[in-house]
Design a protein around this motif. Structure first.
Motif, PDB file in Angstrom:
ATOM      1  N   ARG A  81     -10.420 -21.117 -29.252  1.00  0.00           N
ATOM      2  CA  ARG A  81     -10.945 -21.691 -30.495  1.00  0.00           C
ATOM      3  C   ARG A  81     -11.438 -23.110 -30.252  1.00  0.00           C
ATOM      4  O   ARG A  81     -12.431 -23.539 -30.840  1.00  0.00           O
ATOM      5  CB  ARG A  81      -9.862 -21.685 -31.574  1.00  0.00           C
ATOM      6  CG  ARG A  81     -10.411 -22.021 -32.960  1.00  0.00           C
ATOM      7  CD  ARG A  81     -11.322 -20.920 -33.451  1.00  0.00           C
ATOM      8  NE  ARG A  81     -12.108 -21.351 -34.610  1.00  0.00           N
ATOM      9  CZ  ARG A  81     -12.900 -20.544 -35.306  1.00  0.00           C
ATOM     10  NH1 ARG A  81     -13.003 -19.260 -34.959  1.00  0.00           N
ATOM     11  NH2 ARG A  81     -13.575 -20.971 -36.343  1.00  0.00           N
ATOM     12  N   ASP A  85     -15.141 -24.414 -31.219  1.00  0.00           N
ATOM     13  CA  ASP A  85     -15.367 -25.588 -32.063  1.00  0.00           C
ATOM     14  C   ASP A  85     -16.226 -26.629 -31.350  1.00  0.00           C
ATOM     15  O   ASP A  85     -17.081 -27.281 -31.972  1.00  0.00           O
ATOM     16  CB  ASP A  85     -14.038 -26.201 -32.488  1.00  0.00           C
ATOM     17  CG  ASP A  85     -13.267 -25.317 -33.460  1.00  0.00           C
ATOM     18  OD1 ASP A  85     -13.873 -24.410 -34.054  1.00  0.00           O
ATOM     19  OD2 ASP A  85     -12.043 -25.536 -33.612  1.00  0.00           O
ATOM     20  N   MET A  88     -19.787 -25.481 -31.417  1.00  0.00           N
ATOM     21  CA  MET A  88     -20.348 -25.659 -32.754  1.00  0.00           C
ATOM     22  C   MET A  88     -20.708 -27.125 -33.004  1.00  0.00           C
ATOM     23  O   MET A  88     -21.771 -27.432 -33.548  1.00  0.00           O
ATOM     24  CB  MET A  88     -19.355 -25.168 -33.803  1.00  0.00           C
ATOM     25  CG  MET A  88     -19.115 -23.663 -33.754  1.00  0.00           C
ATOM     26  SD  MET A  88     -20.636 -22.721 -34.006  1.00  0.00           S
ATOM     27  CE  MET A  88     -21.030 -23.235 -35.663  1.00  0.00           C
ATOM     28  N   ASP A 125     -19.224 -10.996 -32.702  1.00  0.00           N
ATOM     29  CA  ASP A 125     -18.540 -11.476 -33.902  1.00  0.00           C
ATOM     30  C   ASP A 125     -18.515 -13.008 -33.924  1.00  0.00           C
ATOM     31  O   ASP A 125     -18.713 -13.633 -34.980  1.00  0.00           O
ATOM     32  CB  ASP A 125     -17.115 -10.934 -33.958  1.00  0.00           C
ATOM     33  CG  ASP A 125     -17.062  -9.445 -34.284  1.00  0.00           C
ATOM     34  OD1 ASP A 125     -18.069  -8.908 -34.776  1.00  0.00           O
ATOM     35  OD2 ASP A 125     -16.005  -8.829 -34.043  1.00  0.00           O
ATOM     36  N   GLN A 126     -18.261 -13.628 -32.776  1.00  0.00           N
ATOM     37  CA  GLN A 126     -18.275 -15.092 -32.710  1.00  0.00           C
ATOM     38  C   GLN A 126     -19.663 -15.644 -33.010  1.00  0.00           C
ATOM     39  O   GLN A 126     -19.800 -16.671 -33.688  1.00  0.00           O
ATOM     40  CB  GLN A 126     -17.815 -15.573 -31.335  1.00  0.00           C
ATOM     41  CG  GLN A 126     -16.324 -15.462 -31.085  1.00  0.00           C
ATOM     42  CD  GLN A 126     -15.902 -16.263 -29.865  1.00  0.00           C
ATOM     43  OE1 GLN A 126     -16.188 -17.463 -29.764  1.00  0.00           O
ATOM     44  NE2 GLN A 126     -15.216 -15.608 -28.935  1.00  0.00           N
ATOM     45  N   ALA A 128     -21.953 -14.303 -34.940  1.00  0.00           N
ATOM     46  CA  ALA A 128     -22.181 -14.188 -36.379  1.00  0.00           C
ATOM     47  C   ALA A 128     -21.424 -15.276 -37.139  1.00  0.00           C
ATOM     48  O   ALA A 128     -21.957 -15.902 -38.068  1.00  0.00           O
ATOM     49  CB  ALA A 128     -21.773 -12.804 -36.872  1.00  0.00           C
ATOM     50  N   GLU A 129     -20.174 -15.506 -36.755  1.00  0.00           N
ATOM     51  CA  GLU A 129     -19.383 -16.554 -37.410  1.00  0.00           C
ATOM     52  C   GLU A 129     -20.020 -17.919 -37.203  1.00  0.00           C
ATOM     53  O   GLU A 129     -20.163 -18.716 -38.147  1.00  0.00           O
ATOM     54  CB  GLU A 129     -17.958 -16.561 -36.849  1.00  0.00           C
ATOM     55  CG  GLU A 129     -17.072 -17.641 -37.447  1.00  0.00           C
ATOM     56  CD  GLU A 129     -15.712 -17.746 -36.783  1.00  0.00           C
ATOM     57  OE1 GLU A 129     -14.943 -18.659 -37.159  1.00  0.00           O
ATOM     58  OE2 GLU A 129     -15.402 -16.927 -35.887  1.00  0.00           O
ATOM     59  N   GLY A 130     -20.415 -18.200 -35.963  1.00  0.00           N
ATOM     60  CA  GLY A 130     -21.014 -19.498 -35.678  1.00  0.00           C
ATOM     61  C   GLY A 130     -22.333 -19.698 -36.384  1.00  0.00           C
ATOM     62  O   GLY A 130     -22.610 -20.779 -36.931  1.00  0.00           O
ATOM     63  N   ALA A 132     -23.333 -18.427 -39.191  1.00  0.00           N
ATOM     64  CA  ALA A 132     -23.119 -18.663 -40.618  1.00  0.00           C
ATOM     65  C   ALA A 132     -22.849 -20.139 -40.888  1.00  0.00           C
ATOM     66  O   ALA A 132     -23.354 -20.714 -41.861  1.00  0.00           O
ATOM     67  CB  ALA A 132     -21.967 -17.792 -41.116  1.00  0.00           C
ATOM     68  N   LEU A 133     -22.064 -20.772 -40.021  1.00  0.00           N
ATOM     69  CA  LEU A 133     -21.780 -22.200 -40.177  1.00  0.00           C
ATOM     70  C   LEU A 133     -23.017 -23.046 -39.861  1.00  0.00           C
ATOM     71  O   LEU A 133     -23.324 -24.007 -40.576  1.00  0.00           O
ATOM     72  CB  LEU A 133     -20.626 -22.590 -39.255  1.00  0.00           C
ATOM     73  CG  LEU A 133     -19.282 -21.900 -39.519  1.00  0.00           C
ATOM     74  CD1 LEU A 133     -18.296 -22.233 -38.414  1.00  0.00           C
ATOM     75  CD2 LEU A 133     -18.730 -22.321 -40.874  1.00  0.00           C
ATOM     76  N   ARG A 173     -28.069  -9.740 -42.447  1.00  0.00           N
ATOM     77  CA  ARG A 173     -26.639  -9.811 -42.779  1.00  0.00           C
ATOM     78  C   ARG A 173     -26.249 -11.211 -43.243  1.00  0.00           C
ATOM     79  O   ARG A 173     -25.493 -11.359 -44.217  1.00  0.00           O
ATOM     80  CB  ARG A 173     -25.830  -9.408 -41.559  1.00  0.00           C
ATOM     81  CG  ARG A 173     -24.334  -9.616 -41.663  1.00  0.00           C
ATOM     82  CD  ARG A 173     -23.685  -9.205 -40.360  1.00  0.00           C
ATOM     83  NE  ARG A 173     -22.324  -9.694 -40.216  1.00  0.00           N
ATOM     84  CZ  ARG A 173     -21.619  -9.616 -39.098  1.00  0.00           C
ATOM     85  NH1 ARG A 173     -22.151  -9.033 -38.025  1.00  0.00           N
ATOM     86  NH2 ARG A 173     -20.385 -10.091 -39.039  1.00  0.00           N
ATOM     87  N   LEU A 174     -26.764 -12.226 -42.569  1.00  0.00           N
ATOM     88  CA  LEU A 174     -26.346 -13.595 -42.870  1.00  0.00           C
ATOM     89  C   LEU A 174     -27.177 -14.254 -43.965  1.00  0.00           C
ATOM     90  O   LEU A 174     -26.697 -15.176 -44.632  1.00  0.00           O
ATOM     91  CB  LEU A 174     -26.449 -14.448 -41.594  1.00  0.00           C
ATOM     92  CG  LEU A 174     -25.526 -14.068 -40.441  1.00  0.00           C
ATOM     93  CD1 LEU A 174     -25.804 -14.946 -39.228  1.00  0.00           C
ATOM     94  CD2 LEU A 174     -24.056 -14.192 -40.862  1.00  0.00           C
TER      95      LEU A 174
END
Length: 285
Positions: A81, A85, A88, A125-126, A128-130, A132-133, A173-174
């Protein structure tokens, strides 16, 4: 239906600074590109080391160049994580730099398997998560994010997005709807082989998600999977056909040359490379 030639239209063409091998100071590179008649440039973050984006923006203005794209993102997937971070945070900074440069888009090469991993689904998955932010941060700074799917030969390390279809599915999706800050860069080197290329270009165009068109050529044989891209016209890609498809779908932005060529073009004089780019863009693209 006829399509506009690029003859005498270098003003709508761009040079990605990697095409010149990152050998000269950025200011000298920008001046050479402008003197060669190009209207746009796509700089890499490495070119800005030791310079403020504001300083570079002033030089761009004085040279008469616009920035169609800023390259590129830090890979998103990480083994921890803390690593995620950190990636990001670096991408947040890059988006801010892109905004200061007035770049039309920030190129997202998303990365893939972290060291030691075999879980491609987790990497996606990471991503997509990243994204979105990052998308929210990009909206705040009025920068568009351009997902650049890469050829499947890079699926293990550089990008877990290998097709335009994958990238567009992720966009939908996003960011559903019709007002988009997330789209795709169509790089012919990475997508020319795709049997769904035409329908996905049409899909992207209908959604107004095409944010860039990158040109180079696929050499036969290719001696290095990363650093042996061809000059337009020296390989097997239907460059004019793909450009026509992209523009027929509604794209009217910059046509960008992006060539990584360690053993050929990076060894030649920068002015010669730019002259050849101009000839090939107008003659075979």
């Amino acid at each position: 239906m006829s399509y506009p030639s690029l003859e005498n239209r270098l003003d709508r063409c761009s040079i990605n600074t990697a095409t010149l091998g990152h050998r000269l100071p950025l200011e000298q590179t920008l001046d050479l590109i402008a003197r060669a008649g190009f209207g746009y440039v796509a700089p890499w973050r490495r070119d800005l080391q030791g310079r403020s984006p504001g300083q570079v923006r002033r030089h761009l203005r004085d040279a008469g160049l616009m920035v169609n794209a800023y390259c590129r993102s830090t890979f998103i997937p990480a083994a921890t994580r803390q690593g995620f971070d950190a990636a990001m945070a670096d991408n947040f900074r890059a988006i801010e730099e892109a905004a200061e440069l007035h770049a039309q888009s920030f190129i997202m090469v998303v990365g893939s398997l972290p060291d030691g991993s075999r879980d491609l689904s987790a990497a996606r998955d990471q991503v997509a998560e990243g994204l979105a932010l990052l998308l929210e941060h990009a909206r705040q700074h009025q920068v568009s994010l351009a997902l650049e799917p890469l050829h499947p030969m890079y699926a293990a390390d550089r990008s877990c997005l290998s097709t335009l279809e994958q990238a567009l599915d992720l966009c939908d999706r996003l960011e559903p709807g019709t007002c988009h800050s997330l789209g795709v860069a169509v790089d012919v080197y990475h997508c020319w082989w795709d049997p769904k290329l035409h329908e996905q270009i049409q899909r992207a165009g209908a959604q107004k998600r095409i944010l860039g068109l990158h040109l180079s050529d696929w050499l036969v044989p290719t001696r290095d999977l990363l650093l042996d891209r061809g000059m337009m016209g020296d390989g097997v890609i239907d460059l004019r056909g793909i450009r026509q498809q992209v523009e027929a779908s509604g794209y009217d932005g910059a046509v960008e040359v992006e060539i990584f060529s360690r053993d050929t073009w990076w060894k030649r004089d920068e002015a010669e490379v730019l002259h050849t780019c101009a000839e090939r863009l107008q003659g075979c693209c």
